[in-house]
Design an enzyme around this catalytic site. Sequence first.
Site, PDB file in Angstrom:
ATOM      1  N   HIS A  87      11.843 -25.558 -39.922  1.00 16.02           N
ATOM      2  CA  HIS A  87      10.640 -24.824 -40.328  1.00 16.02           C
ATOM      3  C   HIS A  87       9.686 -24.663 -39.149  1.00 16.02           C
ATOM      4  O   HIS A  87       9.191 -23.558 -38.882  1.00 16.02           O
ATOM      5  CB  HIS A  87       9.945 -25.570 -41.469  1.00 16.02           C
ATOM      6  N   GLU A  88       9.418 -25.764 -38.447  1.00 25.09           N
ATOM      7  CA  GLU A  88       8.453 -25.691 -37.345  1.00 25.09           C
ATOM      8  C   GLU A  88       8.972 -24.824 -36.205  1.00 25.09           C
ATOM      9  O   GLU A  88       8.238 -24.001 -35.652  1.00 25.09           O
ATOM     10  CB  GLU A  88       8.118 -27.102 -36.849  1.00 25.09           C
TER      11      GLU A  88
ATOM     12  N   HIS B 290       8.463 -21.145 -36.593  1.00 24.05           N
ATOM     13  CA  HIS B 290       7.160 -20.595 -36.219  1.00 24.05           C
ATOM     14  C   HIS B 290       7.209 -20.049 -34.790  1.00 24.05           C
ATOM     15  O   HIS B 290       6.623 -19.004 -34.488  1.00 24.05           O
ATOM     16  CB  HIS B 290       6.076 -21.664 -36.321  1.00 24.05           C
TER      17      HIS B 290
END
Length: 632
Positions: free
Chosen positions: A427-428, A431
Amino acid sequence: MHGLLLAAGLLSLPLRVLAHPQPSTSLTSQGVDLNAYRMADRSSYMSSDEMKLEQPSISSLSGGNYVETATEVVKRMMPGVTFRMVDDHYVGESGISHVYFRQTMHGMDIDNSDFNVNIGKDGKVLSFGNSFYTNPTPDKAPVEKRDFSDPMKALHGARKALNLPINADKATIKSMNEHEVMFMGTSGALSDPQGKLCYMAKEDGTLALTWRVETDMGDNWLLSYVDAKDTDKVHNVVDYVSHATYQVYPWPVPDPTEGKRAVLQNPWNLKASPFTWISDGKNNYSTTRGNNAIAQANFDGGSDYLNNYRPNNKNLKFEYPYAPNMSPPKSYIDASVTQLFYSANMVHDLYYMLGFTEKAGNFQVNNRNQGGKGGDFVILNAQDGSGTNNANFATPPDGQPGRMRVYIWTKAKPARDSSFEAGTVIHEYTHGLSNRLCGGPANSACLNGMESGGMGEGWGDFFATAIRLKPNDNRNANYVHGEWVNNSPRGNRMFPYSTSLQTNPLVYTSCNKYNEVHAIGTVWCSILYEVLWNLIDKHGKNDGPTPVFENGVPKDGKYLAMKLVLDGMAIQPCKPTFVQARNAILDADMNLTKGANKCELWKAFAKRGLGTGAKYDPKNRTGSKAVPKECQ
C-alpha cells in the site's frame, strides 16, 4: 539584489507524503486538519472517444515527434496562454508517450495549472488532461510592482497556521534564483525549508500570488501556499507523505497468520533489477542496501538513515529468527529490516515489469542510462520511532529518494511490527507509484484533492489485494485490509473488498457522504475489485509472482487489471476524479488491446455506479449503472 530573494527551481516541486493504512487526516502531533487545506479537483479529461467527437482536428494531429505534437495540442486548445514543458516526458512501456506542461504567468508558475498530453503508438493524440487557468489575469508582474511580502513572513505564516515546531528566530534567507529562496539556520525540520514565489488558482476562480513554503517534518512533508500579501492566510497545503538468501514470509503470504517463513535464494528479477538487490552497479553490499532500496532500523524516528543499524552478513545470508509472540520488537529487528527490504524490492520488480521503469520515474540509484533521474532509491525505516499504529510514504519528484516509515502497532499483545504485513508495505509503496505516474515524474502534487487523494488510497489497497489472491480464489473471495496489524477481523476499512453488494454496498455516490480520503479510497478500490474479477473471469488468473506477457499484454486477468490501472495513472490528468480515472483505464485498454476488454470494464464500473451517466460534483455526485449499447 535583482528582483526577488528566492530558492531552488523544479527541485522544490513538492513531495507527497502519504500515511496510512490507519486513517489519519491531521498534521501529525499538531492537531491541524489538513483536509481543510486540500486543493480542489479541477481538472478536465478528454478521452479518445470524446476527442473524436468533440475535437476531430486534435484527434487527427500527427507528424513530427511526440513532443512537437503534444505542444501543438496545448497551443490549439489554449491559445494565448503561456506555458512551459516540464522536463519529464517519456515513452511508456505500453507505447504511449506522456508529455507534461505547466502554465506560467509573468515568468512564474501557476503551480496547480497543468496540462498532460498522451500520444498513442500510432503517433496520434490519444487523450489529454487540462487544469489551466482561464479567468482574468494580472496586467503586471509582481516583481515589477514589488507587490508581495518578505518570504520570511511566509515561513512564519505557515508555521503559525499549521502549528509547525520550527524555530526560525535566527534564520536567514539564501537566494537560489529570482523566484526561490532557502531558509538557513532553522531548527525543527529534517532539512532547510524552501520558498518559491508562484501563483495559485483558487477554488473561487481567482488567482492568488503565494509563497510556496516547503517543510519536511518527517511524518508530513508539506508544501504550504501562503498568501504573498497576507501571510497569515494559507490557501492550500500539499502533503508528500501519504506514508542473497532472505528468510521472510514469501509473497503472496500477507501476514504471519497465513503462512510460514521460508529461505529464498536470489529472489530478484534480473530484468527489473539487473544489479540484484544488493548492488547499485558500482558498489556491492553485504547488507540491506542496493539500487532500489536501503533498509534500516529507525528507533528514534530521525532522518540520519545512512548511519542507522542494518543487518550485515558477509556471506549474504539474511536469515534471522522471528515469531509473532516475540517481544520486545527490538529483539527481532534483523528479521524486520530483512522482511521490509524483501517486500519493497518485490514491489519494485513487479511494478517495473508492469511499466514503472526508469523513464516513468521509478525509485533507483542507478538508472543505467534508461531515462529518468537516478539517485532516488527508497529509504525504508523499520520500527520507526516517530509514531505507532501507522505507516507512511514520502514521494518527492524524480531524482530525490522516496521514504517509507513503518511503525509498531500496539493493538495486540505483544505489539505487532508492520514490516511483516505485506499489504502495508505494498500500500505505501503504491503511493510512490501513483504520485510519480500521475502528472509526470517531476510533479508529486497531483493527488492532493479529496477525490484524487482518495484514489491514491484506493490504488494502494487494490494492488495489495490483487497481489495476495490465493490460487483457489474466485469472484466470491472477500478480503479485509489491515486485519493483522489492527488485531481485528474488520481491519481498518469500512467493508471487506467483495463483489457482493450485500457484503460491500459501496457505490460511486457513497462518496457524497464521505469527507476523508481513506473512506473515498475504499469506494475506489471496491470499484477496481470488480474490474479485477471481470478480467480474471475472462482471461484466467496467473498465481505466479510475475506476469507473463504476449505482445506486451499480460496473458491473465489479474496482471492485466494491474497493468491497465497502472497505465491509467500515467494517462489521467493531474488531480483526477473517479470519472476521469475510469476513462483513463478505458483508454489504457484501447491502447493496449484495441479495446478488447471494453465491456468487461464498463460492466465493472457500472455495477458500482460509475457507468456512462456518472457525473462528478464534489457534494452531489450522480451515479449510473448504464453501459454503452454494445455492452448491453
